[in-house]
Design an enzyme around this catalytic site. Structure first.
Site, PDB file in Angstrom:
ATOM      1  N   HIS A  55       1.037  -0.731  -0.009  1.00  0.00           N
ATOM      2  CA  HIS A  55      -0.159   0.002   0.037  1.00  0.00           C
ATOM      3  C   HIS A  55       0.834   1.106   0.165  1.00  0.00           C
ATOM      4  O   HIS A  55       2.119   1.507   1.062  1.00  0.00           O
ATOM      5  CB  HIS A  55      -1.368  -0.058   1.239  1.00  0.00           C
ATOM      6  CG  HIS A  55      -1.774  -1.081   1.941  1.00  0.00           C
ATOM      7  ND1 HIS A  55      -1.406  -2.225   2.495  1.00  0.00           N
ATOM      8  CD2 HIS A  55      -2.915  -1.649   1.388  1.00  0.00           C
ATOM      9  CE1 HIS A  55      -2.262  -3.274   2.228  1.00  0.00           C
ATOM     10  NE2 HIS A  55      -3.718  -2.482   1.340  1.00  0.00           N
ATOM     11  N   ASP A  58       2.902   1.630   3.941  1.00  0.00           N
ATOM     12  CA  ASP A  58       3.722   1.085   3.500  1.00  0.00           C
ATOM     13  C   ASP A  58       4.728   1.506   3.635  1.00  0.00           C
ATOM     14  O   ASP A  58       5.487   0.925   4.387  1.00  0.00           O
ATOM     15  CB  ASP A  58       3.450  -0.604   3.291  1.00  0.00           C
ATOM     16  CG  ASP A  58       1.629  -1.217   3.580  1.00  0.00           C
ATOM     17  OD1 ASP A  58       1.153  -0.633   3.944  1.00  0.00           O
ATOM     18  OD2 ASP A  58       1.514  -1.803   2.394  1.00  0.00           O
ATOM     19  N   MET A  89       2.507  -5.683  -7.776  1.00  0.00           N
ATOM     20  CA  MET A  89       1.189  -5.812  -7.427  1.00  0.00           C
ATOM     21  C   MET A  89       1.481  -3.797  -6.758  1.00  0.00           C
ATOM     22  O   MET A  89       2.359  -4.418  -5.492  1.00  0.00           O
ATOM     23  CB  MET A  89       0.075  -5.797  -7.131  1.00  0.00           C
ATOM     24  CG  MET A  89      -1.134  -6.071  -6.577  1.00  0.00           C
ATOM     25  SD  MET A  89      -1.064  -4.902  -5.314  1.00  0.00           S
ATOM     26  CE  MET A  89      -1.072  -6.321  -4.368  1.00  0.00           C
ATOM     27  N   GLU A 182     -10.997  -5.613  -5.524  1.00  0.00           N
ATOM     28  CA  GLU A 182     -11.226  -7.174  -3.643  1.00  0.00           C
ATOM     29  C   GLU A 182     -12.771  -6.674  -3.853  1.00  0.00           C
ATOM     30  O   GLU A 182     -12.365  -5.693  -2.961  1.00  0.00           O
ATOM     31  CB  GLU A 182      -9.450  -6.872  -3.868  1.00  0.00           C
ATOM     32  CG  GLU A 182     -10.311  -7.579  -1.762  1.00  0.00           C
ATOM     33  CD  GLU A 182      -8.273  -7.936  -1.648  1.00  0.00           C
ATOM     34  OE1 GLU A 182      -7.357  -7.347  -2.152  1.00  0.00           O
ATOM     35  OE2 GLU A 182      -8.471  -8.704   0.097  1.00  0.00           O
ATOM     36  N   LYS A 184     -14.832  -7.707  -0.335  1.00  0.00           N
ATOM     37  CA  LYS A 184     -14.893  -8.613   1.052  1.00  0.00           C
ATOM     38  C   LYS A 184     -16.243  -8.370   1.189  1.00  0.00           C
ATOM     39  O   LYS A 184     -16.718  -7.119   1.379  1.00  0.00           O
ATOM     40  CB  LYS A 184     -13.841  -7.852   2.304  1.00  0.00           C
ATOM     41  CG  LYS A 184     -13.994  -8.567   3.147  1.00  0.00           C
ATOM     42  CD  LYS A 184     -12.686  -7.615   4.278  1.00  0.00           C
ATOM     43  CE  LYS A 184     -12.143  -8.213   5.584  1.00  0.00           C
ATOM     44  NZ  LYS A 184     -11.151  -7.517   6.583  1.00  0.00           N
ATOM     45  N   GLU A 218     -10.206 -12.726  -2.805  1.00  0.00           N
ATOM     46  CA  GLU A 218      -8.952 -13.622  -1.841  1.00  0.00           C
ATOM     47  C   GLU A 218     -10.053 -15.144  -0.838  1.00  0.00           C
ATOM     48  O   GLU A 218     -11.435 -14.101  -0.615  1.00  0.00           O
ATOM     49  CB  GLU A 218      -9.121 -12.398  -0.797  1.00  0.00           C
ATOM     50  CG  GLU A 218      -8.371 -12.855   0.871  1.00  0.00           C
ATOM     51  CD  GLU A 218      -8.177 -12.195   1.259  1.00  0.00           C
ATOM     52  OE1 GLU A 218      -7.444 -10.504   0.922  1.00  0.00           O
ATOM     53  OE2 GLU A 218      -7.859 -11.813   2.840  1.00  0.00           O
ATOM     54  N   HIS A 221     -12.035 -13.713   2.294  1.00  0.00           N
ATOM     55  CA  HIS A 221     -13.209 -13.129   2.157  1.00  0.00           C
ATOM     56  C   HIS A 221     -14.240 -13.771   1.969  1.00  0.00           C
ATOM     57  O   HIS A 221     -15.439 -13.804   2.262  1.00  0.00           O
ATOM     58  CB  HIS A 221     -12.509 -11.807   1.515  1.00  0.00           C
ATOM     59  CG  HIS A 221     -11.431 -11.245   1.757  1.00  0.00           C
ATOM     60  ND1 HIS A 221     -11.444  -9.685   1.309  1.00  0.00           N
ATOM     61  CD2 HIS A 221     -11.114 -10.741   3.083  1.00  0.00           C
ATOM     62  CE1 HIS A 221     -10.145  -9.409   1.957  1.00  0.00           C
ATOM     63  NE2 HIS A 221     -10.171 -10.064   2.778  1.00  0.00           N
ATOM     64  N   ASP A 246      -5.632 -13.663  -3.802  1.00  0.00           N
ATOM     65  CA  ASP A 246      -4.822 -13.262  -2.352  1.00  0.00           C
ATOM     66  C   ASP A 246      -5.304 -14.599  -2.236  1.00  0.00           C
ATOM     67  O   ASP A 246      -6.503 -14.850  -1.704  1.00  0.00           O
ATOM     68  CB  ASP A 246      -6.073 -11.779  -1.648  1.00  0.00           C
ATOM     69  CG  ASP A 246      -5.289 -10.779  -1.651  1.00  0.00           C
ATOM     70  OD1 ASP A 246      -5.452  -9.851  -1.993  1.00  0.00           O
ATOM     71  OD2 ASP A 246      -4.375 -11.112  -2.483  1.00  0.00           O
ATOM     72  N   ASP A 256     -11.805 -11.786   9.444  1.00  0.00           N
ATOM     73  CA  ASP A 256     -10.646 -11.716   8.844  1.00  0.00           C
ATOM     74  C   ASP A 256      -9.359 -12.630   9.142  1.00  0.00           C
ATOM     75  O   ASP A 256      -9.008 -11.490   9.572  1.00  0.00           O
ATOM     76  CB  ASP A 256     -10.831 -10.781   7.952  1.00  0.00           C
ATOM     77  CG  ASP A 256      -9.828 -10.936   6.427  1.00  0.00           C
ATOM     78  OD1 ASP A 256      -9.702 -10.508   6.239  1.00  0.00           O
ATOM     79  OD2 ASP A 256      -9.217 -12.278   6.310  1.00  0.00           O
ATOM     80  N   ASP A 258      -7.189 -14.378   7.655  1.00  0.00           N
ATOM     81  CA  ASP A 258      -6.078 -14.034   7.114  1.00  0.00           C
ATOM     82  C   ASP A 258      -4.830 -15.226   7.438  1.00  0.00           C
ATOM     83  O   ASP A 258      -3.671 -15.310   7.479  1.00  0.00           O
ATOM     84  CB  ASP A 258      -5.178 -12.834   7.262  1.00  0.00           C
ATOM     85  CG  ASP A 258      -5.771 -11.564   6.463  1.00  0.00           C
ATOM     86  OD1 ASP A 258      -6.011 -10.876   6.674  1.00  0.00           O
ATOM     87  OD2 ASP A 258      -6.746 -12.126   5.302  1.00  0.00           O
ATOM     88  N   ASP A 288      -1.650 -12.829   0.809  1.00  0.00           N
ATOM     89  CA  ASP A 288      -2.244 -11.743   1.495  1.00  0.00           C
ATOM     90  C   ASP A 288      -2.998 -12.565   3.342  1.00  0.00           C
ATOM     91  O   ASP A 288      -3.870 -12.598   3.684  1.00  0.00           O
ATOM     92  CB  ASP A 288      -3.236 -10.674   1.220  1.00  0.00           C
ATOM     93  CG  ASP A 288      -4.064  -9.951   2.057  1.00  0.00           C
ATOM     94  OD1 ASP A 288      -4.526  -9.301   1.845  1.00  0.00           O
ATOM     95  OD2 ASP A 288      -3.175  -9.122   3.076  1.00  0.00           O
TER      96      ASP A 288
HETATM   97  C1  DIG Z   1      -7.034  -6.544   2.157  1.00  0.00           C
HETATM   98  O1  DIG Z   1      -7.509  -8.293   1.955  1.00  0.00           O
HETATM   99  C2  DIG Z   1      -6.597  -6.310   1.074  1.00  0.00           C
HETATM  100  C3  DIG Z   1      -5.810  -5.146   1.739  1.00  0.00           C
HETATM  101  O2  DIG Z   1      -4.621  -5.834   2.495  1.00  0.00           O
HETATM  102  C4  DIG Z   1      -4.932  -5.269   0.382  1.00  0.00           C
HETATM  103  O3  DIG Z   1      -5.621  -3.788   0.034  1.00  0.00           O
HETATM  104  C5  DIG Z   1      -5.238  -5.880  -0.678  1.00  0.00           C
HETATM  105  C6  DIG Z   1      -4.356  -6.116  -1.172  1.00  0.00           C
HETATM  106  O4  DIG Z   1      -3.989  -7.077  -1.328  1.00  0.00           O
HETATM  107  N1  DIG Z   1      -6.327  -7.461   0.125  1.00  0.00           N
HETATM  108 MN    MN Z   2      -6.836  -9.197   0.346  1.00  0.00          MN
HETATM  109 MN    MN Z   3      -8.296 -11.368   4.151  1.00  0.00          MN
END
Ligand code: DIG
Ligand code: MN
Ligand code: MN
Length: 388
Positions: A55, A58, A89, A182, A184, A218, A221, A246, A256, A258, A288
């Site tokens: 990001h 980051d 990315m 993406e 969610k 993802e 998600h 992801d 979430d 992860d 991710d």
């Molecule tokens: C969360 O799953 C999102 C953020 O971490 C980011 O914007 C995106 C990129 O993988 N995934």
């Molecule tokens: Mn993600």
């Molecule tokens: Mn996530």
């Protein structure tokens, strides 16, 4: 014994925020010291990653001066050159700063919406400068806790207007960038718009430049939404819209998590890897995810190695499944086709319809046939358990 060492051709990537995750959660403070982007690049090189994503904030703190930005980017580029890692990315943090507490592109305050566009343009510039070819949009705050606050029709229009503006920006700057949306379903907002990959695929078709916009599904998600992730990815592949992915893992019905790839749902992870490999997916395998809060940085490295090893082990299992004679024999039996119905399939014609309406079927026989899926699935399980 196959060597499961990650190589560049595997295209394994991690975000700075993944291996740099310090373990803070809603009920506990950080447990790991921070690492700089340069230190994280070297950590990823040590474990064998191909690329690193970020990001904007980051890498460059939101209040960094231009001179600080330039120094940070210069040092980051030097670390990339030193390690050979690339930046496939990039994305924008439109969710951490309080300014985005009501969303970014769908915020009710027009100044927030305009600031979000400005921040994203600057972040796109940064991503393009570092060589990113995919730009992800995760609308973590694009949602509501109460639908009294926002008209969903207006929110869709605001989302579309922002994406159209930013597509035009990337085209205007002649950036070689594809956008990946993406989804969610919730968290951090009570409900997030465009909540699943399916919603995103529909939304993309309403944009002015749908050809440059795809999805970044993802695992966690879609699982949070109670969905079969493999089916969603297959739909994105079928639509030519799987621009990024992801990878992680997630227990159903939880926040979430992860988790490390394959840490929870081994079978769905297997069928996902099989789908990606069988269909020649050429994009990044982006993890991710983050290590358990219990871990130190040696544990973080084990987390990263585990993501990549599990992917490679499942890739080998998929090849074994495709070559397993008993499995393939059952598949052949299941899909047996004497061609007698072929005249009814494919493009419609009134002749086909008329003839098909006159066809007689032995419905009881159709229902009585045993399909041998139990044996097929048990063979799959045993292959995954390593006994075949
Ligand atoms: C969360 O799953 C999102 C953020 O971490 C980011 O914007 C995106 C990129 O993988 N995934
Ligand atoms: Mn993600
Ligand atoms: Mn996530």
């Amino acid at each position: 014994m196959t060597n499961y060492t990650p190589k560049p051709e595997h295209k394994f990537t991690f975000g700075l925020w993944t291996v740099g995750n310090r373990g803070r959660d809603p009920f506990g403070d950080v447990v790991r010291p921070g690492k700089t982007p340069v230190e994280l690049v070297h950590l990823l090189a040590e474990v064998g990653a191909w690329g690193v994503n970020f990001h904007d904030n980051d890498l460059v703190p939101i209040d960094a001066t231009p001179a600080e930005r330039d120094r940070i980017v210069r040092d980051f580029k030097a670390a990339l050159a030193e390690t050979g890692l690339c930046v496939p990315m990039a994305t924008t943090n439109l969710f951490f700063d309080p300014a985005f507490k009501d969303g970014a592109f769908t915020a009710n305050d027009p100044r927030v919406r305009a600031y979000a566009l400005q921040k994203t343009m600057n972040a796109i510039d940064l991503g393009a400068e570092l060589g990113a070819k995919v730009y992800v949009f995760w609308g973590g705050r694009e949602g509501t806790e109460t639908d009294a606050a926002k008209n969903p029709m207006e929110s869709i229009k605001r989302s579309r207007e922002a994406m159209n503006f930013l597509c035009e920006y990337a085209l205007d700057k002649k950036y070689d960038l594809k956008f990946a949306l993406e989804a969610k379903p919730n968290e951090p907002r009570g409900d997030i718009y465009n909540s699943t990959t399916g919603h995103m695929l529909a939304f993309i078709q309403t944009l002015d430049h749908p050809e440059m916009v795809g999805v970044n599904p993802e695992v966690a998600h879609e699982h949070m939404a109670g969905l079969n992730f493999v089916h969603g990815v297959a739909q994105a592949l079928d639509a030519g819209k799987l621009f990024h992915i992801d990878l992680n893992d997630q227990a159903f019905g939880r926040y979430d998590q992860d988790f490390r790839f394959g840490a929870v749902n081994m079978k769905s992870a297997f069928f996902l890897v099989k789908l990606l490999e069988d269909n020649g997916y050429g994009g990044s395998r982006h993890f991710d995810a983050h290590a358990y809060r219990t871990e130190d940085y040696e544990g973080v490295k084990e987390f990263a190695r585990g993501c990549m090893r599990t992917y490679l082990i499942l890739k080998e299992k998929a090849a074994r499944w495709n070559a397993d004679q008993e499995i393939q024999a059952i598949l052949a039996e299941i899909n047996a086709d004497d061609g007698s119905m072929s005249r009814y399939f494919g493009k419609y014609s009134s002749e086909k319809a008329t003839t098909l309406k006159d066809e007689s079927f032995d419905r009881p026989a159709l229902g009585a046939r045993g399909l041998n899926y139990e044996r097929l699935d048990q063979l799959t399980v045993e292959l995954l358990l390593g006994v075949r």
